[in-house]
Design a protein around this motif. Structure first.
Motif, PDB file in Angstrom:
ATOM      1  N   HIS A   1       0.847  -1.186   0.000  1.00  0.00           N
ATOM      2  CA  HIS A   1       0.000   0.000   0.000  1.00  0.00           C
ATOM      3  C   HIS A   1       0.889   1.244   0.000  1.00  0.00           C
ATOM      4  O   HIS A   1       2.069   1.175   0.306  1.00  0.00           O
ATOM      5  CB  HIS A   1      -0.889  -0.019   1.249  1.00  0.00           C
TER       6      HIS A   1
ATOM      7  N   ASN B   1       2.727   4.514   1.074  1.00  0.00           N
ATOM      8  CA  ASN B   1       3.272   5.026   2.337  1.00  0.00           C
ATOM      9  C   ASN B   1       3.601   3.975   3.396  1.00  0.00           C
ATOM     10  O   ASN B   1       3.548   4.251   4.581  1.00  0.00           O
ATOM     11  CB  ASN B   1       2.279   6.025   2.963  1.00  0.00           C
TER      12      ASN B   1
ATOM     13  N   ARG C   1       1.362  -0.713  11.847  1.00  0.00           N
ATOM     14  CA  ARG C   1       0.547   0.129  12.719  1.00  0.00           C
ATOM     15  C   ARG C   1      -0.883   0.257  12.208  1.00  0.00           C
ATOM     16  O   ARG C   1      -1.790   0.645  12.936  1.00  0.00           O
ATOM     17  CB  ARG C   1       1.165   1.531  12.827  1.00  0.00           C
ATOM     18  N   ASP C   2      -1.082  -0.018  10.902  1.00  0.00           N
ATOM     19  CA  ASP C   2      -2.425   0.122  10.334  1.00  0.00           C
ATOM     20  C   ASP C   2      -3.320  -1.008  10.823  1.00  0.00           C
ATOM     21  O   ASP C   2      -2.867  -2.135  11.006  1.00  0.00           O
ATOM     22  CB  ASP C   2      -2.359   0.036   8.802  1.00  0.00           C
ATOM     23  N   PRO C   3      -4.631  -0.731  10.994  1.00  0.00           N
ATOM     24  CA  PRO C   3      -5.567  -1.814  11.281  1.00  0.00           C
ATOM     25  C   PRO C   3      -5.708  -2.690  10.036  1.00  0.00           C
ATOM     26  O   PRO C   3      -5.425  -2.253   8.926  1.00  0.00           O
ATOM     27  CB  PRO C   3      -6.877  -1.083  11.579  1.00  0.00           C
TER      28      PRO C   3
ATOM     29  N   LEU D   1      -7.578  -3.637   7.454  1.00  0.00           N
ATOM     30  CA  LEU D   1      -8.806  -3.212   6.786  1.00  0.00           C
ATOM     31  C   LEU D   1      -9.108  -4.082   5.577  1.00  0.00           C
ATOM     32  O   LEU D   1      -8.237  -4.780   5.063  1.00  0.00           O
ATOM     33  CB  LEU D   1      -8.654  -1.755   6.313  1.00  0.00           C
TER      34      LEU D   1
ATOM     35  N   TYR E   1      -6.905  -3.699   2.513  1.00  0.00           N
ATOM     36  CA  TYR E   1      -5.596  -4.353   2.564  1.00  0.00           C
ATOM     37  C   TYR E   1      -5.723  -5.835   2.225  1.00  0.00           C
ATOM     38  O   TYR E   1      -4.881  -6.423   1.548  1.00  0.00           O
ATOM     39  CB  TYR E   1      -4.957  -4.195   3.950  1.00  0.00           C
TER      40      TYR E   1
ATOM     41  N   ARG F   1       0.475  -3.364  15.387  1.00  0.00           N
ATOM     42  CA  ARG F   1      -0.556  -4.399  15.599  1.00  0.00           C
ATOM     43  C   ARG F   1      -0.088  -5.714  14.993  1.00  0.00           C
ATOM     44  O   ARG F   1      -0.769  -6.332  14.171  1.00  0.00           O
ATOM     45  CB  ARG F   1      -1.839  -4.008  14.876  1.00  0.00           C
TER      46      ARG F   1
ATOM     47  N   ASP G   1     -16.555  -0.779   6.174  1.00  0.00           N
ATOM     48  CA  ASP G   1     -15.218  -1.101   5.673  1.00  0.00           C
ATOM     49  C   ASP G   1     -15.279  -1.982   4.439  1.00  0.00           C
ATOM     50  O   ASP G   1     -14.817  -1.608   3.372  1.00  0.00           O
ATOM     51  CB  ASP G   1     -14.391  -1.780   6.777  1.00  0.00           C
TER      52      ASP G   1
ATOM     53  N   LEU H   1      -4.384   6.795   9.045  1.00  0.00           N
ATOM     54  CA  LEU H   1      -4.170   6.167   7.749  1.00  0.00           C
ATOM     55  C   LEU H   1      -3.709   7.200   6.739  1.00  0.00           C
ATOM     56  O   LEU H   1      -3.756   8.393   6.991  1.00  0.00           O
ATOM     57  CB  LEU H   1      -5.472   5.538   7.257  1.00  0.00           C
TER      58      LEU H   1
END
Lengths: 461, 467
Positions: free
Chosen positions: A12, A14, A126-128, A130, A133, A160, B372, B400
């Motif tokens: 993804h 960044n 660190r991203d959930p 989702l 992803y 996470r 989502d 994000l």
């Protein structure tokens, strides 16, 4: 394997793909890194070399920004009743007009992935986890190439990791690598290469060559670092200044001069170590080391510095204004071992007069020589070794402050000084800080011996 | 410079450059890099190649050749001096033959200084093994280094001699070089002395006597025999006991005795002068040459470590293989003014599991569960199409990164609502930069800055009351 391994670095936007590439290529100016999303919008490549031979070709790709939309679009390209597997669907998408319009960026990524032998999928831990992803990973998996997820930023408090591990496992990805481009682990690169080897058995040999080359590089760098520290210690131990012992003002001045010389010499060593590890002033990973703008915060001669390292001043040192300097009386200085005397005599009559003569004459004229106290040598040794260890690990997030009770630190704090340093004290011509400096074979031998001793003890983490 | 450098000279040149760069700043070599990188991919080879190119440019290459010439010249001069002084010393010590010669004293004069210097060298080698006792070697070194300055008044480039010294010292070769030179010069001096001795013995008539004030004559018999043991092994005749005693008594000497003593003298000079020096010279020379052929750069030295990283790069760039598109199609909210709806709706999009939903202050507002997955998004869109709201507040996770997919969906949502605002949740003060990027991204789809809020109270207040 004569052709290099082709690896695509995907993920993804960044997530730190370009940073990862900079770490692997050791090329600090590769591509463009910024916190702004969608920084990389082209595909750019770099080759990893071992002894001039390319082993891996790495390709940096743009970020996947609309995976959910793309997955929906790919599914809509499949006519009802058709059975197309992953790669075929991707091919159909790449040949459709969608690949040049709305999803041009994603098409670049998938095209590069199809051309490669494998891919590193960089994920911001660190991203959930989702849905978008997950869709992204589905698309990558559809390209039918071995995927190695790289969990980035694992050392951040917001990481996470466990959620991601589970999510990846649900997609059939069980081998993954922890990384942190900001605060890299000690052997992060090695683990990445090892996992690649398990994933791509056919390319085992070249990958192992790369691994060995990187390890050898790290070892050589450390050896060079120890040598720098050894040379610093020899120069400081052999440094001496003559003072007439009756005039206190003159003593004070000479003491200050000597201290300043020693401080500068230490600073030169610190700068050389930083340069050896290509440390840049902007690097944030040195938080645990009390270096401020590349200089030690604690002055070498302050009692706090000594106390902080648990080192005590020797009995001979005079406290107060001239802390840290041992007044080495000429009488004491001339009690040499027999071998040294014989060597000195045989070693050239004029050399005898050169330094001992100076001291003899000095004694007759009422001079004393100032040298640096053992305590300062210990302090130098301990803190420079700590710096070297920290540089080798480049800001491992869990770097602890120096543990004073570690056996090797204790040895430097309280044990006897190494022989090389003791003999350096008897050879003022060994110090580059003195005027009569002469590069001698004995000095080189002493430096090599001391460097080996410094290296033998595992330094504190 | 037509002559190529020997491997040793290459390393010497590399050391010159390393010392220069350590004392001053690194030399400019950008234009030489392509040539260097063509050399075989070995750290030492490339460093040497770079050194050769820089040395040719800066003149050190010529400097090294000059230094070698000076060294050779100095050695030649010193050898000549040694030969002549040995010859002259022998002649002067022998005298003209008018008075009888004290044979032991003669031997002492011929060999005394040599033996003393040899002893110094041996002690020096045993004490610290660095060969500091080779005094002649040091003299030769000093002269070689300074010859240019002495002879022609040119400024001496100290770094060349210094680099050689450092290189030799580091590899433990300095003692062999200085030892070899020292022994060679002594060997030549002793050969000169031998020639002088033979010449004198051949053309003048000497009578050899032994004088003593306090020692018994038996001592001399034993001494002569002991000293003569080695010459005898080499084939020289030595005087027997009677001849020795006869020499001590001042009687006119017999021809046989003269011959024996001459032979003994020559034998001692050869056995205790020439032979040891010859063997030691050969030994030192052999060790020096062996060490020289084995000499490799010590790549742990600080200057080389940094060079190695540059000359043996870990990677090379391939460049861009797929250009960035000039622009990507972007979505934009369609403006519409018809006040179609009455509802006020709060929606959470892609919120992380740690964000509390519904938010604590939203008890009075109608909200949707977090959206989502694809199906959830479709469902929301459907709901908005059938019941378009007057005000829509979309909560986003500020941690994000804004991406095209999210922005496109936001556009689709906003197209159904009369007024849309965005509420950025979950940021911390340190993410100020990221908030900025969100503002930029949202502006690009048509949401003005005042439509983007990060304060919970303000956001909910707008939703309820519209301001």
């Amino acid at each position: 394997m004569s052709t290099p391994l082709h690896l695509a670095v995907v993920g993804h936007t960044n997530t730190g793909k370009t940073s990862l590439l900079r770490t692997l290529t050791r090329d600090t100016d590769f591509g463009e890194v910024s916190a702004r999303p969608s920084t990389t919008r082209h595909v750019e490549g770099a080759r990893l070399l071992v002894e001039g031979e390319p082993i891996i070709e790495l390709y940096d790709t743009p970020g996947m920004e609309d995976a959910m939309g793309l997955l929906a679009a790919v599914e809509s390209l499949v006519k009802p009743g058709e059975r197309l597997d992953g790669p075929d669907r991707i091919e159909r998408f790449l040949h459709s007009p969608l690949a040049t319009e709305r999803f041009e960026q994603e098409a670049k990524v998938l095209r590069q992935l199809r051309k490669s032998d494998a891919a590193l999928v960089v994920i911001d831990a660190r991203d959930p986890v989702l849905a978008k992803y997950r869709d992204e990973l589905t698309l990558f998996a559809a390209c039918a190439r071995p995927l190695l997820p790289v969990l980035n930023f694992v050392h951040s408090p917001a990481s996470r990791e466990m959620e991601w591990r589970e999510a990846l496992a649900r997609l059939g990805l069980h081998v993954m690598v922890r990384f942190d481009t900001v605060a890299p682990e000690v052997d992060g690169e090695r683990r990445l290469l090892e996992k690649l080897i398990t994933l791509l058995d056919a390319h085992r040999l070249p990958l192992e060559r790369l691994l060995k080359a990187r390890e050898a590089e790290a070892r050589e760098r450390m050896a060079a670092g120890y040598r720098l520290i050894a040379e610093l210690l020899i120069d400081v131990a052999a440094c001496r200044v003559m003072v007439k012992h009756d005039e206190e003002e003159a003593i004070r001045r000479q003491v200050e001069l000597l201290r300043e010389r020693i401080r500068q010499r230490e600073q030169a060593c610190v700068a050389a170590l930083l340069k050896l590890y290509r440390f840049r002033p902007g690097d944030v990973d040195m938080a645990a080391i009390p270096l401020v703008e590349g200089r030690w915060k604690e002055d070498l001669f302050s009692p706090d510095a000594l106390r902080g390292m648990g080192i005590h001043l020797g009995k001979g040192a005079v406290a107060g204004a001239i802390t840290g300097i041992g007044i080495d009386l000429i009488v004491g200085g001339l009690t040499l071992g027999a071998a040294t005397v014989a060597g000195a005599v045989a070693g050239g009559l004029w050399q005898v007069f050169g330094h001992y003569g100076e001291r003899l004459v000095g004694r007759l004229r009422g001079f004393r020589s100032l040298t640096v106290d053992d305590a300062i040598l210990r302090l130098l040794a301990v803190r420079q070794r700590w710096l070297l260890a920290a540089l080798d690990r480049r800001g491992h997030a869990a770097i602890e402050p120096l543990r004073l009770e570690a056996p090797d630190v204790k040895r430097w704090r309280t044990g006897p000084l190494p022989k090389a340093l003791q003999s350096a004290r008897q050879h003022p011509q060994w110090s580059a800080l003195n005027e009569g400096f002469q590069p001698e074979a004995a000095r080189e031998k002493a430096i090599a011996e001391l460097a080996k001793q410094l290296a033998e003890e595992p330094p504190t983490p | 410079m037509s002559r190529a450098l020997t491997p040793f000279e290459s390393r010497w040149l590399a050391e010159v450059i390393r010392q220069h760069e350590a004392a001053k700043s690194p030399l400019e070599d950008g234009d030489l890099l392509p040539q260097v990188l063509k050399a075989p991919a070995d750290a030492e080879t490339r460093i040497l190649r770079r050194a050769e190119l820089i040395g040719a440019r800066e003149g050190w290459l010529a400097g090294i050749t000059t230094w070698r010439e000076h060294a050779r010249t100095t050695l030649l001069i010193l050898a000549l001096i040694a030969l002549i002084s040995g010859f002259g010393a022998a002649l002067s010590v022998m005298g003209t033959g008018e008075r009888p010669v004290n044979v032991l004293w003669l031997l002492g004069s011929l060999l005394g200084v040599h033996l003393f210097s040899l002893a110094l060298w041996l002690i020096g080698m045993m004490a610290d093994g660095q060969g500091g006792g080779a005094l002649l070697g040091r003299a030769w070194w000093w002269l070689s280094d300074h010859l240019g300055a002495l002879g022609m008044g040119r400024k001496r480039d100290a770094v060349i001699g210094g680099a050689l010294l450092h290189l030799l010292a580091q590899h433990g070769l300095l003692r062999w070089v200085s030892g070899a030179i020292s022994h060679l010069l002594w060997l030549i001096a002793l050969l000169g002395a031998l020639v002088g001795l033979l010449l004198a013995l051949a053309l003048q008539r000497y009578a050899f006597i032994i004088e003593t004030t306090i020692l018994p004559s038996e001592v001399f018999v034993e001494l002569t025999a002991a000293l003569g043991w080695l010459p005898a092994k080499l084939g020289f005749a030595i005087p027997d006991a009677d001849m020795v005693r006869a020499s001590g008594e001042g009687l006119p000497q017999m021809e046989a005795a003269r011959r024996a003593w001459s032979s003994w003298l020559v034998g001692c000079v050869v056995a205790y002068g020439i032979l040891p020096r010859l063997l030691l010279w050969a030994g030192c020379q052999f060790l020096w040459m062996r060490g020289r052929s084995r000499l490799r750069l010590d790549l742990n030295l600080p200057g080389y470590a940094a060079l190695r990283a540059r000359l043996l790069p870990a990677s090379e760039r391939i460049g861009v293989v797929d250009q960035a598109p000039s622009s990507l199609p972007g979505a934009r909210i369609q403006a519409h003014t018809a006040h179609r709806g009455q509802a006020h709706l709060l929606v959470g999009l892609e919120l992380g599991g740690d964000i509390a939903w519904p938010p604590t202050g939203a008890s009075a507002v109608s909200y949707w569960p977090v959206v989502d997955a694809r199906e959830e998004r479709q469902r929301l869109l459907e709901a908005l199409r059938t019941h378009p709201p007057a005000r829509l507040l979309v909560a986003l996770d500020a941690r994000l990164s804004p991406d095209r997919g999210t922005l496109r969906y936001l556009t689709e949502l906003a197209n159904h609502a009369d007024a849309t605002h965005v509420w950025l949740i979950g940021h911390e003060p340190r993410d100020a930069e990221r908030i900025g990027y969100w503002h930029e991204a949202l502006q690009s789809i048509g949401l003005p800055p005042d439509a983007v809020m990060d304060d919970e109270q303000r956001a909910l207040h707008w939703l309820e009351h519209g301001s």
